[in-house]
Design an enzyme around this catalytic site. Structure first.
Site, mmCIF file in Angstrom:
data_model
loop_
_atom_site.group_PDB
_atom_site.id
_atom_site.type_symbol
_atom_site.label_atom_id
_atom_site.label_comp_id
_atom_site.label_asym_id
_atom_site.label_seq_id
_atom_site.Cartn_x
_atom_site.Cartn_y
_atom_site.Cartn_z
ATOM 1 N N ASP A 98 10.007 16.071 10.670
ATOM 2 C CA ASP A 98 9.784 15.956 9.125
ATOM 3 C C ASP A 98 8.206 16.071 9.156
ATOM 4 O O ASP A 98 7.483 15.041 8.586
ATOM 5 C CB ASP A 98 10.173 14.488 9.006
ATOM 6 C CG ASP A 98 10.427 14.440 7.442
ATOM 7 O OD1 ASP A 98 10.241 15.320 6.659
ATOM 8 O OD2 ASP A 98 10.301 13.394 6.905
ATOM 9 N N LYS A 120 5.266 -2.162 8.026
ATOM 10 C CA LYS A 120 6.307 -1.324 7.517
ATOM 11 C C LYS A 120 7.714 -2.046 7.629
ATOM 12 O O LYS A 120 8.044 -2.249 8.642
ATOM 13 C CB LYS A 120 6.544 -0.103 8.298
ATOM 14 C CG LYS A 120 7.328 1.220 7.593
ATOM 15 C CD LYS A 120 7.194 2.366 8.181
ATOM 16 C CE LYS A 120 8.125 3.604 7.643
ATOM 17 N NZ LYS A 120 7.939 4.808 8.045
ATOM 18 N N ILE A 138 0.930 -1.082 -0.084
ATOM 19 C CA ILE A 138 0.080 -0.064 0.092
ATOM 20 C C ILE A 138 0.896 1.230 -0.027
ATOM 21 O O ILE A 138 0.190 2.028 -0.159
ATOM 22 C CB ILE A 138 -1.057 0.036 0.979
ATOM 23 C CG1 ILE A 138 -0.192 0.081 2.454
ATOM 24 C CG2 ILE A 138 -1.995 -0.925 1.143
ATOM 25 C CD1 ILE A 138 -1.181 0.115 3.726
ATOM 26 N N GLY A 170 8.270 3.815 0.141
ATOM 27 C CA GLY A 170 9.068 4.892 0.668
ATOM 28 C C GLY A 170 10.581 4.934 0.334
ATOM 29 O O GLY A 170 10.919 3.947 -0.271
ATOM 30 N N GLY A 171 11.194 5.908 0.849
ATOM 31 C CA GLY A 171 12.751 5.766 0.321
ATOM 32 C C GLY A 171 13.498 4.523 1.020
ATOM 33 O O GLY A 171 14.478 4.233 0.576
ATOM 34 N N MET A 172 13.353 4.352 2.700
ATOM 35 C CA MET A 172 13.769 3.304 3.086
ATOM 36 C C MET A 172 13.081 2.083 3.409
ATOM 37 O O MET A 172 13.461 1.098 4.194
ATOM 38 C CB MET A 172 14.618 3.779 4.184
ATOM 39 C CG MET A 172 13.652 4.425 5.334
ATOM 40 S SD MET A 172 14.740 4.691 6.928
ATOM 41 C CE MET A 172 13.229 4.984 7.941
ATOM 42 N N VAL A 219 5.223 -0.288 2.752
ATOM 43 C CA VAL A 219 4.324 -0.330 3.838
ATOM 44 C C VAL A 219 3.224 -1.457 3.003
ATOM 45 O O VAL A 219 2.821 -1.247 1.965
ATOM 46 C CB VAL A 219 3.730 0.865 4.208
ATOM 47 C CG1 VAL A 219 2.506 0.522 5.225
ATOM 48 C CG2 VAL A 219 4.814 1.818 4.769
#
Length: 762
Positions: A136, A42, A19, A22-24, A27
């Site tokens: 962030d 995650k 779903i 991300g960068g690292m 999910v």
């Protein structure tokens, strides 16, 4: 297909779909097969699993959220850190990111913007109160439910204020479009950095565009440090002036000039909502500071030089938006460095010119500033001494405004902080309770006690209802099982059914929730009890304490006929207080059971007990004691003189129905005997005898005269023919004790009663 889809992590979390990427980390949506609920998992990407910095950052996220518990922050349920896999199990949110919503809607209305921002600020205040700075904050890290609820997530680069020293995460990380000036410089960050990011988000919500935006992330960061954003109202004139001031105040370059806490910003927003024409004067103050502040400070020391390796740059800007992944550092950095070199050359030329005039300026400036400084110190010393004197003397000019302490119990902690902003409300302790999560259940200052502005108030806040594992009571007798469950804090509801596995009658077949599952303390556990196998007999259960409707349903289920009767009781209305068939008895379908239930009326009352003293008792003093089933005397009658009245009436007060024994006491001889035992119905103001022997009681205490011998009538006239009238007259005169309430008997009263005259003398 993704390699994780269809797999189970730790035998519990079944991955169903991807779903988010991300960068690292990626999910996934998953099903918790134990708790039977949807969760989000995650998983750290494999290429980063051996990178200590990414591992630290990933674990930092789980650590941060584990310390937080707030309705506007995503929950963490579980973590898994092994050599092969690192994952975090979180609350699954069926919604979209705030970024997606803003892209679909364009510029938002001020009401929608304020609705979202206040929730974000409350989440941040909760984190800040626990020493956690998000660092962030951006629309991509905000989830939006369909009902408008906000959830803040992704604490991957969160900073813990209680950590010692400066860690690797103190670098200039964060999404560049929302990064604070001090973050861009790589300086120290605190909660005011998050407030700056919120200001940028609010700017974007209301204008539909970011305050600083170019294709070069370094250029954007430089703008964050140096440039003044365009006024929001010049982009969207429909923005109220008060909200524009709030945005620009949150985006002040200096942290000291911004809102100091999220609560401060919430307070201004709430003030604006109450009066949309309200302004705060922040813009004029900001303009003054802008004019006085030095401009165009060189930022080169905060960013990568052209010689810095590509690997280092990638690490420093890992948290920037993914839209900048294709950014090429070469040309832009060279252009930036050329501009910087030109500025340095100009500065050097300017410095040479300044050196020529420096002696003249020093000759005027230094003495003046020295005099001003000395004068300021003298004034400050006198002011401090005057202030101390005022405080010690208790003069009214130094007293703080007094307030009556409000009642915070039952309020949400964050709502209380937002409502009573003049108090510094802090959490003293948290624990599980019957209150909902984040509800205050005690405070250290009593209600209405005088408090001062800014005074610290400590409160205890609920963690919510505690969870308890349901014990395994299968096969236990239902009464024993019920006690076990009740000892664990559960409410027990019994349901009977025929057993299919040989469970004997009255034994437990199963529970709902099942044994081993967790349930809220105080919640209801359904106990399924066996009716036996193919048995026509019905074992009567205890229905006292049920509602009459529940008891009727149970009886009808077994085919019993219910005769329901109401009566006054201290129990709540419609609660069964008695049943004609005792628990454990067996009955057949069609049998009638009488259920007595409370009608809610007060069962207390006073019943008048009446008794007729036997005619044979013509004199004597008596007391009646009324003794309950526990042996306690409820009431004693006053002394009753039989020669004065033979009618006894005693008022007895009580509640409900009681069994009371009435005991007769002869106050002259000290003898006593039970008159009877009675059921007193104080609700209906009557009583009835269980057993009674009034005549026998008086006879037992020596109050009834003994019959004379049969030969006495023939001898009495011969032995004392003349004196008899004289002797019999004196003791038979009633006036010998004219006062019936006199506690002292006549000296020969008893003698006369024990030696009555012969019946035929008179």
């Amino acid at each position: 297909m993704d390699k994780y889809i269809g797999k189970k992590l730790e035998g519990r979390y079944e991955i169903t779909e991807l779903i988010g990427v991300g960068g690292m980390a990626d999910v996934y949506k998953a099903t918790d097969i134990i708790d039977n609920k949807e969760v989000a998992v995650k998983i750290l990407k494999k290429e980063f699993a051996e990178n200590e910095e990414f591992l630290r950052r990933f674990r930092n996220e789980s650590k941060a959220i584990a310390l937080l518990s707030h309705p506007n922050i995503v929950k963490v349920y579980d973590v898994g850190f092994s050599d092969k896999l690192q994952f975090i199990v979180m609350e699954y949110i069926d919604g979209i990111t705030l970024k997606e919503y803003m892209e679909n809607e364009g510029a938002l209305t001020w009401k929608d913007s304020v609705h979202f921002i206040v929730q974000i600020l409350r989440a941040l205040q909760h984190a800040h109160d626990r020493g956690i700075v998000h660092r962030d904050i951006k629309p991509q890290n905000i989830m939006l439910f369909t009902d408008g609820t906000i959830k803040v997530m992704d604490f991957g680069i969160a900073k813990f204020a209680r950590e010692d020293g400066v860690t690797a995460t103190d670098k200039a990380i964060g999404t560049v479009h929302y990064i604070s000036p001090e973050q861009a410089r790589g300086g120290e960050t605190d909660e005011k950095s998050d407030i700056y990011s919120v200001g940028v988000m609010m700017y974007e919500m209301l204008t539909g565009q970011k305050p600083f935006d170019t294709d070069n992330p370094i250029s954007v960061a430089v703008m964050q440090m140096q440039d003044i954003p365009e006024r929001p109202r010049s982009i969207n004139p429909d923005i109220p002036a008060g909200l524009e001031e709030i945005i620009l105040h949150a985006m002040e370059k200096s942290p000291d000039d911004r809102y100091q806490t999220a609560s401060d910003m919430i307070r201004d927003i709430e003030a604006f909502k109450a009066d949309t024409s309200k302004t705060f004067g922040y813009i004029s103050n900001a303009s003054e500071r802008t004019q006085d502040a030095p401009q165009n400070d060189p930022p080169t020391q905060y960013f990568n030089t052209p010689e810095q390796s590509e690997e280092d740059e990638e690490e420093d800007y890992d948290e920037y938006d993914e839209e900048y992944d294709e950014y090429s550092e070469g040309d832009d950095e060279e252009e930036y460095d050329e501009e910087e070199e030109e500025e340095e050359e100009n500065d050097e030329e300017g410095d040479d010119d300044d050196d020529e005039e420096e002696p003249e300026r020093h000759s005027l400036f230094v003495p003046v500033m020295t005099a001003v400084t000395i004068a300021f110190i003298v004034v400050a010393v006198f002011f401090v001494l005057w202030l101390i004197k005022g405080v010690l003397s208790g003069e009214s000019g130094f007293s703080k405004t007094k307030y009556a302490m409000p009642d915070l119990v039952g309020m949400d902690y964050y709502e209380a902080k937002d409502t009573y902003t003049y108090l510094d409300i802090q959490i003293n302790d948290t624990e599980y309770s019957n209150y909902e999560k984040d509800i205050i259940f005690s405070q250290d200052v009593a209600v209405d006690e005088a408090v001062t502005n800014g005074q610290t108030i400590y409160v205890n806040v609920s963690l919510g209802v505690s969870m308890t594992k349901v014990p395994d009571v299968k096969g236990y007798h239902n009464e024993y099982a019920k006690k076990i469950l009740q000892q664990d804090g559960f409410i027990v509801e019994e349901k009977y059914e025929m057993s299919s596995d040989g469970t004997e009658a009255s034994d437990v077949i199963r529970t709902e929730p099942a044994a081993g599952e967790e349930a809220e303390s105080g919640s209801t556990i359904i106990l399924y009890v066996s009716k036996g196998q193919n048995s026509d007999s019905i074992e009567i259960t205890n229905m006292v304490g049920m509602t009459i409707d529940q008891a009727k349903t149970l009886c009808e289920y077994y085919g019993l006929v219910v005769d329901a009767r109401d009566e006054p009781s201290l129990e709540d209305e419609n609660i069964v207080i008695a049943q004609s068939l005792e628990p454990g008895e067996f009955a057949q379908a069609g049998d009638t059971v009488v259920l007595t239930y409370s009608n809610g009326e007060d069962p207390s009352g006073t019943v008048t007990y009446k008794l007729q003293i036997p005619e044979e008792v013509t004199t004597g003093r008596f007391v009646f004691d009324f003794i309950d089933a526990s042996g306690v005397t409820k009431i004693s009658s006053p002394i009753i003189n039989a020669g004065y009245s033979n009618n006894v009436e005693v008022e007895v007060s009580g509640t409900g129905t009681e069994q009371i024994a009435v005991v007769l006491l002869n106050s002259i001889t000290g003898q006593q005997c039970e008159v009877g035992v009675y059921n007193f119905d104080f609700a209906n103001l009557n009583y009835e005898a269980v057993r009674e022997d009034v005549h026998g009681a008086f006879d037992s205490v020596g109050a009834i005269p003994t019959e004379p011998p049969t030969e006495a009538p023939t001898q009495a006239p011969v032995v004392q023919p003349e004196p008899v009238p004289a002797e019999t007259n004196a003791p038979t005169v009633v006036e010998i004790n004219p006062n019936p309430n006199d506690d002292v008997p006549a000296p020969d009263d008893g003698q006369e009663m024990t030696n009555p005259p012969a019946p035929d003398v008179n």
